[in-house]
Design an enzyme around this catalytic site. Structure first.
Site, short mmCIF file in Angstrom:
data_model
loop_
_atom_site.label_atom_id
_atom_site.label_comp_id
_atom_site.label_asym_id
_atom_site.label_seq_id
_atom_site.Cartn_x
_atom_site.Cartn_y
_atom_site.Cartn_z
CD GLU A 193 15.40 -5.23 -8.18
OE1 GLU A 193 15.49 -4.43 -7.45
OE2 GLU A 193 16.39 -5.82 -7.94
CG HIS A 226 -8.70 -13.07 11.03
ND1 HIS A 226 -9.67 -13.63 11.79
CD2 HIS A 226 -7.76 -13.89 11.45
CE1 HIS A 226 -9.65 -14.65 12.22
NE2 HIS A 226 -8.63 -15.50 12.59
CE LYS A 262 19.81 2.10 -7.31
NZ LYS A 262 21.10 1.41 -7.02
#
Length: 548
Positions: free
Chosen positions: A353, A384, A512
């Site tokens: 960000e 793994h 937004k």
């Protein structure tokens, strides 16, 4: 301002890269008994080994020269002294002031902000002590045993990460929960096993208008009202951290229970402020202040240490080296401590960000790479899962390995096995496996010569994969504070070199706005045709298949 690629150090690095790009780290180590001594730093309880990087002494000299030519020192002073380096929003960048443990004033617009910061810290102490001691009572007179922090982004990721990292320091019998997702499952699953009489909510929202946070807060309020059936109960079960006192009081929170936020603290740097109230309640204010102390000590190191001895600067310029010259596009954070399992996610936001930008401070589109994709997972889990790609894949992925020397839970040989894996991975990434070793390995396993010829290539590993190693003496509040600040200043340094503003997030704000428009259309439950054909089609599909 000289454009980055016009700087003498940049041009020198381009030429130097051509000379060193194919050099093997094993050759750099060969015959150089001083490589570890010369390529590691220690600051308090943190040791950084950066010897397993594809760099020579000349590389480091040129990278540090680049930092110098980028005027890093001057920009650092601008940040610490309250100049408005977040120029797009005309704001200072003063998360460092929140953890200023000295007596130096810090001014914003001619006003020393330290008295107000200290006042909020004292208020945090009063409230956290009252809750921890059982003196804060809910509507039925019972003490609080569950804290639910409602926020999003920096108002969530920081408190989550630190609370998990310092879990062994948490108060027994007191639980903290974090709700950030507007998906109703998050708030509903969190509340399912809680007692409304003994639950306290902290609503963290600078504006107190963030839709995701407010929807979760209202759902929590309705849940409380279903049990308390008295509006007065809200004041006993809700605290706010916000700059919008009016909206928070309209929600039902008493003004005295509202903690301040300042516009010179970005969300992803806010855990040091009242946003960290959930942390302080959980681990106690003394330990929260130890967290601040550790960060402050790293601040002083970053501000005053020469660049060649400066831990954040070293990490930063190494990242520049791989991103801009080796064209690496990602960077892995690999902690080998269960308590640090949210550390990669926290700095995924902190880095991406901040430095996921493509416009310079003077408004030009960049023609060079900026912030890499940050990702990672617990080391043992990763071994793994995705380490196969790190070792044999076609992408260059620089990695940071992080582990404490001492375990918080010393049981048998668990920690020794963990450390053995930790040390093995960075060594193996560097060394790889050559043809002779692969053939011998197959022979030792009993394979016939024709099978060895067929299979040996599948076991080759190129090695020469770079990594940094961070050893912490122990994962204490103070050391964690220093570790977090280390990465914050690394990100800042890279932003200065890339000539971008690391402290705004316009793309987040655009998302937004678009979401708000679409939300309005979804509520109308009518077919749409004013977006692109893909979005129109997706919305129509949703409307056709959703339940009324």
């Amino acid at each position: 301002m000289s454009y980055l690629t016009d700087l003498p150090a940049w041009k020198a690095l381009q030429a130097h890269y051509q000379q060193i790009k194919d050099v093997k780290m094993l050759d750099l180590f060969a015959g150089d008994e001083q490589r570890f001594a010369d390529f590691h730093l220690q600051f308090n309880d943190i040791l950084l080994d950066y010897s397993k990087n594809r760099v020579s002494r000349e590389t480091m000299k040129l990278l540090l020269q680049l930092a110098e030519e980028s005027e890093l020192g001057a920009w650092t002073e601008k940040m610490f002294t309250g100049e408005k380096i977040n120029f797009t929003e005309d704001r200072a960048v003063l998360h460092t002031a929140l953890r200023n443990r000295g007596d130096t004033p810090v001014y914003v617009d001619g006003v020393d902000v330290m008295p107000e910061i200290r006042s909020e810290l004292e208020k945090m102490r009063r409230y956290s002590d009252e809750i921890r001691l059982g003196d804060w009572r809910g509507y039925s007179g019972k003490s609080i045993i569950d804290i639910v922090n409602i926020g999003v982004g920096g108002s969530d990721l920081g408190p989550v990460m630190v609370s998990e990292a310092l879990y062994p320091y948490g108060k027994v019998g007191l639980r903290v929960h974090f709700v950030s997702n507007v998906d109703p499952s998050h708030i509903c699953n969190t509340l399912r096993d809680l007692d409304p009489q003994r639950t306290l909510f902290i609503v963290s929202s600078k504006s107190f208008t963030t839709r995701d946070t407010l929807m979760n807060a209202h759902t929590a309020r309705d849940w409380l009202m279903d049990n308390a059936r008295d509006e007065a109960a809200v004041a006993k079960h809700f605290i706010a951290v916000s700059a919008n006192v009016e909206e928070a009081t309209r929600f039902g929170i008493e003004e005295e229970n509202i903690f301040k936020m300042w516009d010179w603290v970005g969300g992803r740097y806010s855990l040091w402020s009242s946003i960290g109230l959930s942390i302080a309640i959980y681990i106690g204010m003394d330990r929260f202040e130890a967290l601040l102390q550790g960060a402050y000590e790293m601040d002083q190191h970053f501000r005053h240490a020469p660049h060649e001895k400066n831990m954040p600067v070293i990490l930063a310029v190494l990242g520049i080296w791989y991103t801009n010259f080796f064209k690496s596009e990602t960077h892995a954070l690999l902690p080998y401590d269960q308590h640090l399992h949210r550390f990669p996610a926290y700095f995924q936001q902190g880095d991406m960000e901040s430095n996921g930008k493509s416009v310079t401070r003077d408004g030009r589109l960049v023609d060079y790479a900026t912030g890499p994709v940050i990702w990672g997972e617990l080391g043992i889990t990763g071994q793994h899962a995705f380490y196969q790609n790190l070792h044999q894949g076609t992408h260059l992925v620089p990695a940071d390995f992080i582990v404490p020397v001492e375990s918080m839970n010393p049981v048998g040989d668990h920690h020794l096995v963990l450390l053995a894996n930790f040390f093995a991975q960075s060594r193996t990434l560097m060394m790889g496996k050559n043809e002779q070793q692969a053939r011998q390995e197959l022979a030792d396993e009993g394979y016939a010569e024709e099978d060895i010829e067929r299979l040996y290539a599948s076991r080759l590993m190129p090695g020469n994969k770079p990594s940094n190693t961070l050893l912490l003496k122990a994962l204490t509040p103070r050391t964690l504070g220093s570790l977090i600040a280390l990465y914050e200043h690394k990100i800042f340094t890279q932003g200065i070199i890339w000539q971008i503003n690391s402290f705004d997030q316009p793309a987040v704000e655009l998302g937004k706005k678009v979401a708000s428009s679409i939300y309005t259309d979804l509520r109308k439950r009518q077919s749409v045709d004013h977006y692109d054909v893909s979005t129109n089609g997706l919305i129509d599909f949703y409307l056709q298949h959703s339940n009324d």
